[in-house]
Design a protein around this motif. Sequence first.
Motif, PDB file in Angstrom:
ATOM      1  N   ALA A   1       0.838  -1.206   0.000  1.00 33.29           N
ATOM      2  CA  ALA A   1       0.000   0.000   0.000  1.00 33.29           C
ATOM      3  C   ALA A   1       0.871   1.255   0.000  1.00 33.29           C
ATOM      4  O   ALA A   1       0.559   2.230  -0.707  1.00 33.29           O
ATOM      5  CB  ALA A   1      -0.910  -0.010   1.222  1.00 33.29           C
ATOM      6  N   LYS A   2       1.951   1.247   0.769  1.00 32.81           N
ATOM      7  CA  LYS A   2       2.838   2.423   0.821  1.00 32.81           C
ATOM      8  C   LYS A   2       3.536   2.624  -0.520  1.00 32.81           C
ATOM      9  O   LYS A   2       3.703   3.760  -0.964  1.00 32.81           O
ATOM     10  CB  LYS A   2       3.852   2.278   1.947  1.00 32.81           C
ATOM     11  N   ARG A   3       3.962   1.520  -1.178  1.00 39.27           N
ATOM     12  CA  ARG A   3       4.591   1.635  -2.497  1.00 39.27           C
ATOM     13  C   ARG A   3       3.599   2.192  -3.508  1.00 39.27           C
ATOM     14  O   ARG A   3       3.957   3.048  -4.332  1.00 39.27           O
ATOM     15  CB  ARG A   3       5.105   0.268  -2.959  1.00 39.27           C
ATOM     16  N   LYS A   4       2.370   1.720  -3.451  1.00 40.35           N
ATOM     17  CA  LYS A   4       1.342   2.184  -4.386  1.00 40.35           C
ATOM     18  C   LYS A   4       1.055   3.663  -4.163  1.00 40.35           C
ATOM     19  O   LYS A   4       0.925   4.424  -5.129  1.00 40.35           O
ATOM     20  CB  LYS A   4       0.076   1.355  -4.183  1.00 40.35           C
ATOM     21  N   LEU A   5       0.962   4.077  -2.928  1.00 42.07           N
ATOM     22  CA  LEU A   5       0.724   5.474  -2.598  1.00 42.07           C
ATOM     23  C   LEU A   5       1.877   6.355  -3.088  1.00 42.07           C
ATOM     24  O   LEU A   5       1.661   7.437  -3.623  1.00 42.07           O
ATOM     25  CB  LEU A   5       0.524   5.633  -1.091  1.00 42.07           C
TER      26      LEU A   5
ATOM     27  N   ALA B   1       3.911   5.708  -5.547  1.00 42.48           N
ATOM     28  CA  ALA B   1       3.903   5.738  -7.013  1.00 42.48           C
ATOM     29  C   ALA B   1       2.841   6.698  -7.527  1.00 42.48           C
ATOM     30  O   ALA B   1       3.044   7.378  -8.541  1.00 42.48           O
ATOM     31  CB  ALA B   1       3.658   4.344  -7.557  1.00 42.48           C
ATOM     32  N   GLN B   2       1.715   6.776  -6.848  1.00 40.84           N
ATOM     33  CA  GLN B   2       0.649   7.677  -7.274  1.00 40.84           C
ATOM     34  C   GLN B   2       1.020   9.132  -7.040  1.00 40.84           C
ATOM     35  O   GLN B   2       0.674   9.989  -7.831  1.00 40.84           O
ATOM     36  CB  GLN B   2      -0.647   7.363  -6.520  1.00 40.84           C
ATOM     37  N   SER B   3       1.715   9.388  -5.963  1.00 40.41           N
ATOM     38  CA  SER B   3       2.067  10.783  -5.645  1.00 40.41           C
ATOM     39  C   SER B   3       3.279  11.256  -6.424  1.00 40.41           C
ATOM     40  O   SER B   3       3.528  12.443  -6.510  1.00 40.41           O
ATOM     41  CB  SER B   3       2.318  10.932  -4.142  1.00 40.41           C
TER      42      SER B   3
END
Length: 70
Positions: free
Chosen positions: A61-65, A67-69
């Motif tokens: 979840a932290k990696r995905k967040l 990548a989105q930011s």
Amino acid sequence: MALKASEVAELSLAEIQKRVRESRQELLELRLKKKTGQLEHTHMLKELRRDIARLETSASAKRKLAAQSA
């Protein structure tokens, strides 16, 4: 050990990865002890597997967040 999701959420990605490595090593050692009959508390295997899953989920979840930011 039994980590709570709220405790994991407070950790940084690097800390989570470190905990995952440590937990996997501990799980390996517990599996070896179980095979040799030295492990008394077999419930620890289940707890560790779940802790690792909690850590991996949070890391993802932290990696995905991140990548989105980015």
